[in-house]
Design an enzyme around this catalytic site. Sequence first.
Site, mmCIF file in Angstrom:
data_model
loop_
_atom_site.group_PDB
_atom_site.id
_atom_site.type_symbol
_atom_site.label_atom_id
_atom_site.label_comp_id
_atom_site.label_asym_id
_atom_site.label_seq_id
_atom_site.Cartn_x
_atom_site.Cartn_y
_atom_site.Cartn_z
ATOM 1 C CG HIS A 156 -4.136 -3.234 2.724
ATOM 2 N ND1 HIS A 156 -3.044 -3.086 3.544
ATOM 3 C CD2 HIS A 156 -4.527 -1.989 2.354
ATOM 4 C CE1 HIS A 156 -2.776 -1.799 3.690
ATOM 5 N NE2 HIS A 156 -3.651 -1.111 2.980
ATOM 6 C CB SER A 179 -8.293 0.431 2.573
ATOM 7 O OG SER A 179 -8.670 1.429 3.481
ATOM 8 C CD GLU A 231 -1.943 -6.419 4.468
ATOM 9 O OE1 GLU A 231 -1.998 -5.237 4.862
ATOM 10 O OE2 GLU A 231 -1.839 -6.740 3.257
ATOM 11 N NE ARG A 251 -10.976 4.699 10.606
ATOM 12 C CZ ARG A 251 -9.942 4.228 9.915
ATOM 13 N NH1 ARG A 251 -9.005 3.529 10.524
ATOM 14 N NH2 ARG A 251 -9.872 4.413 8.613
ATOM 15 C CB CYS A 298 -0.996 -0.027 1.159
ATOM 16 S SG CYS A 298 -2.384 1.118 0.910
#
Length: 305
Positions: A235, A192, A237, A249, A142
Amino acid sequence: MPLRLPDRLPAIDLLKHENIFVMDDTRAHAQDIRPLRIVILNLMPLKVTTETDLIRLLSNTPLQLDISFMKLKSHTPKNTPIEHMMMFYRDFESMRNEKFDGMIITGAPVETMAFEEVTYWKEIAEIFDWSRNHVTSTLFICWAAQAGLYHFYGVPKHPLPKKMFGIFEQAILQPRLPIFRGFDDRFMMPHSRHTEVLRSDVEASGALTILAESADSGVGIVMGRGGREFFITGHMEYAPNTLDNEYKRDYGVRDDVEMPRNYYLNDDPSQRPLVTWRAHANLFYNNWINYYVYQETPYDINQIG
């Protein structure tokens, strides 16, 4: 074979509940073979979460891995107890004379800033340069992928009008490479981020190969130096609930974040996330360890360079 981890690392107990075989330092001293040395520079705010996510993926290799954690001297994390950092992490300065078979550099929550404006940019750039002579193969994730592409190859990042957020299908452009052994023609990857790198800029470098890309999320994976560097813009992971946590959030707080795409069952955030990337994520990391770390690293680790 198991992963060798520092004694009392929180991820050990978390992963044992998932029936993943991990081994702490005390037990590992009884082993006679040389494990592969993997160092993780963890720049993510929630250290324990990222540690666990990465260790979960690394655990599937039959090879024994010796995992170390690196931290920056020029940055103090705000979301992780100092006791955790002191117990499990070491400053780059104390590790600069060591050699590692593999390295993983994570993302960081600074992507909307110019690289040179990041307070720890000078130290990051030094670690990037150090990795080329002290590590056999490095994964940049990222923000670290964008930072590495910029530092080594002059590839700029570009702001997005809204967050690239969700799970996006990736097309494999180099299917014969060992990194994609066992893959299907398409795979899914979580994203993201608020910035992107463009295909045209990557190609203009003349030294990089785009391995995977998406019609929706753009450049996905880039390879440099014949596999000594992999730049992953997403990502792989991520755990199943990570995007859900991020969405809850930011919902109502930011105006550039929408519901993560291709993520919730029936695109309904009241329902559970649909996990579509985990199998290929495990395969990717296993292939990286087997073909770009294990088979390329010298038996004498001091010969890395």
